[in-house]
Design a protein around this motif. Structure first.
Motif, PDB file in Angstrom:
ATOM      1  N   MET A   1       0.948  -1.137  -1.472  1.00  0.00           N
ATOM      2  CA  MET A   1      -0.285  -1.402  -0.732  1.00  0.00           C
ATOM      3  C   MET A   1      -1.083  -2.481  -1.436  1.00  0.00           C
ATOM      4  O   MET A   1      -1.296  -2.434  -2.630  1.00  0.00           O
ATOM      5  N   ILE A 390      -2.507  13.753   3.605  1.00  0.00           N
ATOM      6  CA  ILE A 390      -1.673  13.002   4.559  1.00  0.00           C
ATOM      7  C   ILE A 390      -1.183  11.707   3.922  1.00  0.00           C
ATOM      8  O   ILE A 390      -0.004  11.364   3.979  1.00  0.00           O
ATOM      9  N   MET A 391      -2.107  11.015   3.267  1.00  0.00           N
ATOM     10  CA  MET A 391      -1.736   9.742   2.637  1.00  0.00           C
ATOM     11  C   MET A 391      -0.624   9.948   1.617  1.00  0.00           C
ATOM     12  O   MET A 391       0.333   9.174   1.559  1.00  0.00           O
ATOM     13  N   LYS A 392      -0.770  10.999   0.823  1.00  0.00           N
ATOM     14  CA  LYS A 392       0.271  11.257  -0.168  1.00  0.00           C
ATOM     15  C   LYS A 392       1.586  11.621   0.509  1.00  0.00           C
ATOM     16  O   LYS A 392       2.659  11.204   0.076  1.00  0.00           O
ATOM     17  N   ALA A 393       1.504  12.413   1.610  1.00  0.00           N
ATOM     18  CA  ALA A 393       2.717  12.848   2.300  1.00  0.00           C
ATOM     19  C   ALA A 393       3.462  11.668   2.914  1.00  0.00           C
ATOM     20  O   ALA A 393       4.693  11.657   2.964  1.00  0.00           O
ATOM     21  N   ILE A 394       2.716  10.656   3.373  1.00  0.00           N
ATOM     22  CA  ILE A 394       3.419   9.515   3.968  1.00  0.00           C
ATOM     23  C   ILE A 394       3.711   8.431   2.932  1.00  0.00           C
ATOM     24  O   ILE A 394       4.077   7.316   3.278  1.00  0.00           O
ATOM     25  N   GLY A 395       3.540   8.767   1.655  1.00  0.00           N
ATOM     26  CA  GLY A 395       4.073   7.869   0.633  1.00  0.00           C
ATOM     27  C   GLY A 395       3.065   7.165  -0.255  1.00  0.00           C
ATOM     28  O   GLY A 395       3.430   6.257  -0.992  1.00  0.00           O
ATOM     29  N   ALA A 396       1.761   7.561  -0.215  1.00  0.00           N
ATOM     30  CA  ALA A 396       0.804   6.935  -1.116  1.00  0.00           C
ATOM     31  C   ALA A 396       1.083   7.383  -2.543  1.00  0.00           C
ATOM     32  O   ALA A 396       1.400   8.543  -2.782  1.00  0.00           O
ATOM     33  N   GLU A 397       0.971   6.438  -3.482  1.00  0.00           N
ATOM     34  CA  GLU A 397       1.132   6.799  -4.890  1.00  0.00           C
ATOM     35  C   GLU A 397      -0.208   7.298  -5.423  1.00  0.00           C
ATOM     36  O   GLU A 397      -1.266   6.907  -4.915  1.00  0.00           O
ATOM     37  N   ASP A 398      -0.148   8.124  -6.481  1.00  0.00           N
ATOM     38  CA  ASP A 398      -1.374   8.638  -7.095  1.00  0.00           C
ATOM     39  C   ASP A 398      -2.303   7.495  -7.477  1.00  0.00           C
ATOM     40  O   ASP A 398      -3.517   7.558  -7.297  1.00  0.00           O
ATOM     41  N   ARG A 399      -1.662   6.442  -7.999  1.00  0.00           N
ATOM     42  CA  ARG A 399      -2.408   5.282  -8.463  1.00  0.00           C
ATOM     43  C   ARG A 399      -3.230   4.668  -7.318  1.00  0.00           C
ATOM     44  O   ARG A 399      -4.376   4.271  -7.494  1.00  0.00           O
ATOM     45  N   GLU A 400      -2.619   4.634  -6.152  1.00  0.00           N
ATOM     46  CA  GLU A 400      -3.300   4.031  -5.005  1.00  0.00           C
ATOM     47  C   GLU A 400      -4.477   4.879  -4.547  1.00  0.00           C
ATOM     48  O   GLU A 400      -5.542   4.361  -4.209  1.00  0.00           O
ATOM     49  N   PRO A 485      -0.397  17.780  -1.700  1.00  0.00           N
ATOM     50  CA  PRO A 485      -0.293  17.514  -0.259  1.00  0.00           C
ATOM     51  C   PRO A 485       0.101  18.760   0.543  1.00  0.00           C
ATOM     52  O   PRO A 485      -0.359  18.933   1.672  1.00  0.00           O
TER      53      PRO A 485
ATOM     54  N   LEU B  57       7.872  16.729  -0.823  1.00  0.00           N
ATOM     55  CA  LEU B  57       6.449  17.021  -0.869  1.00  0.00           C
ATOM     56  C   LEU B  57       6.169  18.179  -1.823  1.00  0.00           C
ATOM     57  O   LEU B  57       5.089  18.307  -2.369  1.00  0.00           O
ATOM     58  N   ALA B  81       7.009   9.255  -4.594  1.00  0.00           N
ATOM     59  CA  ALA B  81       6.181   8.664  -3.540  1.00  0.00           C
ATOM     60  C   ALA B  81       7.011   7.663  -2.742  1.00  0.00           C
ATOM     61  O   ALA B  81       6.927   7.602  -1.513  1.00  0.00           O
ATOM     62  N   ARG B  84       9.323   9.517  -0.396  1.00  0.00           N
ATOM     63  CA  ARG B  84       8.606   9.998   0.796  1.00  0.00           C
ATOM     64  C   ARG B  84       8.288   8.852   1.749  1.00  0.00           C
ATOM     65  O   ARG B  84       8.281   9.010   2.963  1.00  0.00           O
ATOM     66  N   ARG B  85       8.031   7.712   1.167  1.00  0.00           N
ATOM     67  CA  ARG B  85       7.599   6.563   1.950  1.00  0.00           C
ATOM     68  C   ARG B  85       8.772   5.940   2.706  1.00  0.00           C
ATOM     69  O   ARG B  85       8.653   5.621   3.877  1.00  0.00           O
ATOM     70  N   PHE B  92       4.668  16.609  10.808  1.00  0.00           N
ATOM     71  CA  PHE B  92       4.147  17.884  10.332  1.00  0.00           C
ATOM     72  C   PHE B  92       3.799  18.803  11.485  1.00  0.00           C
ATOM     73  O   PHE B  92       3.449  18.366  12.581  1.00  0.00           O
ATOM     74  N   LEU B 109      -1.084   2.643   8.624  1.00  0.00           N
ATOM     75  CA  LEU B 109      -1.325   3.150   7.278  1.00  0.00           C
ATOM     76  C   LEU B 109      -0.010   3.397   6.539  1.00  0.00           C
ATOM     77  O   LEU B 109       0.140   3.020   5.372  1.00  0.00           O
ATOM     78  N   ALA B 112       1.292   0.170   5.592  1.00  0.00           N
ATOM     79  CA  ALA B 112       0.510  -0.426   4.510  1.00  0.00           C
ATOM     80  C   ALA B 112       0.950   0.112   3.154  1.00  0.00           C
ATOM     81  O   ALA B 112       1.092  -0.641   2.194  1.00  0.00           O
ATOM     82  N   PHE B 113       1.199   1.417   3.089  1.00  0.00           N
ATOM     83  CA  PHE B 113       1.640   1.999   1.817  1.00  0.00           C
ATOM     84  C   PHE B 113       3.000   1.451   1.411  1.00  0.00           C
ATOM     85  O   PHE B 113       3.333   1.408   0.234  1.00  0.00           O
ATOM     86  N   GLY B 115       3.759  -1.606   1.918  1.00  0.00           N
ATOM     87  CA  GLY B 115       3.564  -3.006   1.570  1.00  0.00           C
ATOM     88  C   GLY B 115       3.813  -3.983   2.702  1.00  0.00           C
ATOM     89  O   GLY B 115       3.923  -5.183   2.454  1.00  0.00           O
TER      90      GLY B 115
END
Ligand code: ATP
Ligand code: MG
Lengths: 492, 229
Positions: A1, A390-400, A485, B57, B81, B84-85, B92, B109, B112-113, B115
């Motif tokens: 991101m 939700i963000m984490k579940a769809i692939g957000a990293e902790d850092r983000e 998540p 998860l 991550a 999952r991405r 869900f 979104l 975006a994650f 990239g």
């Protein structure tokens, strides 16, 4: 991101709780405004004061002292004696730091002039004398002036100019002199003759002694009555004539100067060439001085034909930075010295303390604001637990996730910092204008900027607000990144 | 042949004070690439827990998950991550769309994650929504969409980064049978065209039998029957 996406998400979060964001920013604004206003006031105070000192040449001048005649005569360390007795309380103590061990004669002056960093040296010398001019007679203090003269004291003439040569029978007077001697306009005095009166008896002893005793130093002369001037004309008095070459402007001298002093040089109403002044003192010695000279010669402190030196001289340096070095050199040469910088260092310390206290007060208000930021962040995280999940579940990293919250806090801090600085700037402007309108103007004073906001202050304040905000977001952001998540998404 | 996703003797135990609840009890499941598997079971039998564990998860208490024959356990948080991405897409139970974002933003979104930037992101999001029949609902927020439409936004989001496996928890739960049939026909087509593997939880036995290649039956946290269909 990308960072832009993170910024977008952060701004979006802030937009969703506008009122909360505005209130939180308000805290930062107040904190920064307080810091900048207070510190800018402290800095302004300091700047105004130092500027005044600078205008008076107090930064690049110092006084240098040689052994005085009375010390030579008695063998006593006069400087130390004065220090012990607490000194003279009537004014600034222009006293040497160390008792001088050398005589400040012309050779010594030449030697001092050669010290690197010295712009010029000017002996301080003067004597009181009865002066007749324009039909008035008064006692005046006459100073000796090096010719030509580089100091700022002889730059500002109302009329005429500086004494033309070191041997000329010329004098420079100040504006006050022209008033006291009844000249309608200061310029009128230029080209006129003034006379220094001495007893005709060239035996220099008794006759002048009695005259001197009669006239207390504080005596301000009146026009002599006809009888006395007749006496003078009758031949009891001799007169040494000088032509007035120029009239100095005294009005511009302000502050410590009070029309009498610029830099460290003692003021005088009349200046004659240095050589003339020195010769005058030697020729018209009072009895005390004669005794002292005799004693000094007797004790061997002076040779049988030797003369005392100047009591002091003013040394001007090319740059205030070298002042301390030049002083050290003077001490090595055996002279005492005095410089306002000693006092200035203490003034600086005082200001540093004042600024720190003011800054601290502002810092406390910003600290309070930082709790507001932390609180806002935590609230926002509690509200958005599911969203973060939700963000984490769809692939957000902790850092983000962390970054989103840091950016959020940074936006609050930066906005608050910038607006707070603008506020402070506005407050300063209003305060300046109010002070001018209600305090300065009624007294006829000109506008003064009481505040100083140098770039380091406002940049520093904004940066500080930014750092405080980010630190405040440290815990909330970490907490957001740790959200599980599975728990956040469990539907109920 | 190798499996794309495999659960090896996986247990998930929750400690509830003095008692323990085994949401998963030594479960072993394998899924082939390009397969459409359905998981069935009573409420509380551990279906969602199994999907969460497969989707990276949640971490199993014991046993291991292998994706492409590689275990997930040693992966760092960051790599998880990424898994999952990019590797799996999840739908869900109960949509889990972000309520303040439009349909397009919700899909964006996920991109975006991963990239994906700018115009490409926009294009891809619209393409995905178009594919699930929501081309004219781009700017609608979840509250402005019907249950079925929300479900399809969730599918578009799950497929955004071209995952190899789609894990769907009750995707037809809120749909009438006509809609449900439409949706599953779409998913079935994706299995064929995109070489997608689907693991779908459903309580509807008829739907499972019609569309899935096989049914995995769960009870009390354990797999009781693997019907090779
Ligand atoms: N965090 C938790 N703590 C304790 N027990 C849990 C937790 N999460 C799940 N469980 C238990 O694990 C079991 C399996 O839950 P799971 O959500 O996987 O069921 P499910 O098969 O998806 O049910 P449904 O069809 O109702 O969705 C349930 O008995 C549940 O109570
Ligand atoms: Mg479930």
């Amino acid at each position: 991101m990308s960072f832009l996406d993170i910024l977008y998400l952060a701004l979006r979060n802030l937009r969703q709780a506008k009122l909360r964001a505005v209130l939180t920013t308000m805290g930062v604004i107040v904190g920064v405004a307080v810091i900048v206003t207070m510190v800018s006031f402290g800095l302004g105070l300091q700047q105004n004061m130092l500027a005044r000192f600078k205008a008076l040449d107090l930064f690049n001048e110092m006084s240098v002292f040689g052994k005085s005649l009375s010390t030579l005569a008695s063998g006593l360390d006069r400087g130390r004696q004065d220090a012990d007795s607490g000194g003279d309380r009537r004014g600034p103590r222009l006293r040497p730091d160390k008792a001088p061990t050398r005589i400040l004669d012309d050779a010594a002056i030449a030697e001092i002039a050669k010290i690197p960093g010295v712009a010029y040296v000017e002996p301080s010398i003067g004597f009181p004398v009865f002066v007749r001019a324009n039909g008035h007679v008064q006692t005046q203090y006459v100073g000796g002036a090096t010719v030509p003269n580089a100091s700022s004291r002889f730059k500002d003439f109302v009329g005429g100019q500086m004494i033309s040569s070191p041997d000329a029978d010329e004098a420079v007077v100040n504006e006050r002199f022209t008033r006291e001697f009844g000249f309608a306009r200061p310029e009128d005095a230029v080209g006129k003759t003034i006379e220094f009166l001495t007893p005709l008896d060239e035996q220099k002893g008794q006759a002048r002694e009695s005259k001197n005793e009669e006239v207390p130093s504080g005596f301000f002369g009146l026009p002599l009555d006809d009888q006395e001037s007749a006496e003078a004309k009758a031949g009891n008095l001799a007169a040494h004539s000088f032509r007035i070459a120029g009239v100095l402007n005294t009005e511009l001298k302000e502050g410590a100067g009070q029309g009498g002093m610029r830099g460290l040089f003692p003021g005088a109403g009349i200046y004659v060439p240095l050589k003339t002044a020195r010769q005058w003192i030697i020729d018209h010695r009072g009895p005390m001085s004669q005794v002292a000279l005799a004693l000094a010669r007797e004790s061997g402190a002076l040779s049988s034909s030797g003369l005392e030196g100047y009591d002091s001289a003013v040394v001007r340096v090319t740059n205030p930075v070298v002042l301390t070095e030049v002083r050290k050199r003077l001490t090595e040469l055996g002279f005492g010295s005095f410089s306002i910088v000693d006092q200035l260092d203490q003034i600086r310390t005082v200001f540093l303390i004042i600024d720190s206290v003011l800054g601290l007060l502002g810092g406390i208000s910003l600290l309070v604001a930082s709790f507001g930021i932390a609180n806002t962040m935590i609230m926002s995280i509690l509200e958005r637990t599911r969203e973060i999940g939700i963000m984490k579940a769809i692939g957000a990293e902790d850092r983000e996730i962390k970054l989103i919250f840091f950016v959020e806090a940074a936006v609050l801090g930066l906005t608050g910092g910038v607006i707070g600085t603008l506020f402070a700037w506005g407050i300063d402007g209003i305060a300046n204008r109010a002070a001018y309108r209600f305090i300065l103007k009624p007294q006829g004073a000109s506008f003064i900027d009481f505040f100083s906001i140098p770039p380091y202050l406002w940049l520093g304040a904004i940066l500080f607000a930014l750092v405080v905000s980010i630190v405040a977001a440290l815990y909330p952001a970490t907490r957001a990144a740790r959200i599980d998540p599975v728990k956040a998404l469990r539907h109920d | 042949m190798s499996f794309i996703l495999e659960a090896r003797d996986v247990s998930k135990v929750y400690q509830m004070g003095s008692t323990t609840v085994a949401a998963l009890d030594h479960v072993s499941v394998t899924v082939n690439a390009g397969e459409f598997a359905a998981i069935q079971g009573t409420s509380g039998s551990g279906k969602s827990t199994l999907l969460n564990v497969l989707g990276g998860l949640d971490h199993p208490t014991a046993g291991e998950i292998l994706f492409d024959s590689k275990p997930l356990a040693p992966l760092s948080k960051k790599a998880m991550a990424r898994y999952r991405r990019n590797s799996v897409g999840m739908i869900f139970q109960g949509f889990n769309l972000i309520p303040t974002m439009s349909a397009e933003e919700n899909v964006s979104l996920a991109l975006a994650f991963a990239g994906v930037r700018g115009s490409q992101r926009r294009k891809r999001a619209q393409e995905l929504l178009d594919r699930v029949g929501l081309a004219d609902r781009l700017t609608h927020r979840p509250t402005e969409l019907s249950g079925g439409e929300q479900q399809r936004v969730a599918i578009a989001r799950a497929l955004a980064n071209r995952p190899r496996v789609l894990l769907a928890d009750e995707p037809t739960g809120n749909l009438d049978s006509t809609r449900a049939h439409e949706l599953l026909t779409l998913l079935r087509a994706m299995v064929a065209t995109d070489a997608l593997t689907i693991i779908m939880v459903t309580h509807d036995h008829e739907l499972a039998q019609t569309f899935a290649d096989r049914i995995i039956l769960m009870k009390d946290g354990a797999v009781v029957k693997k019907d090779e269909g």
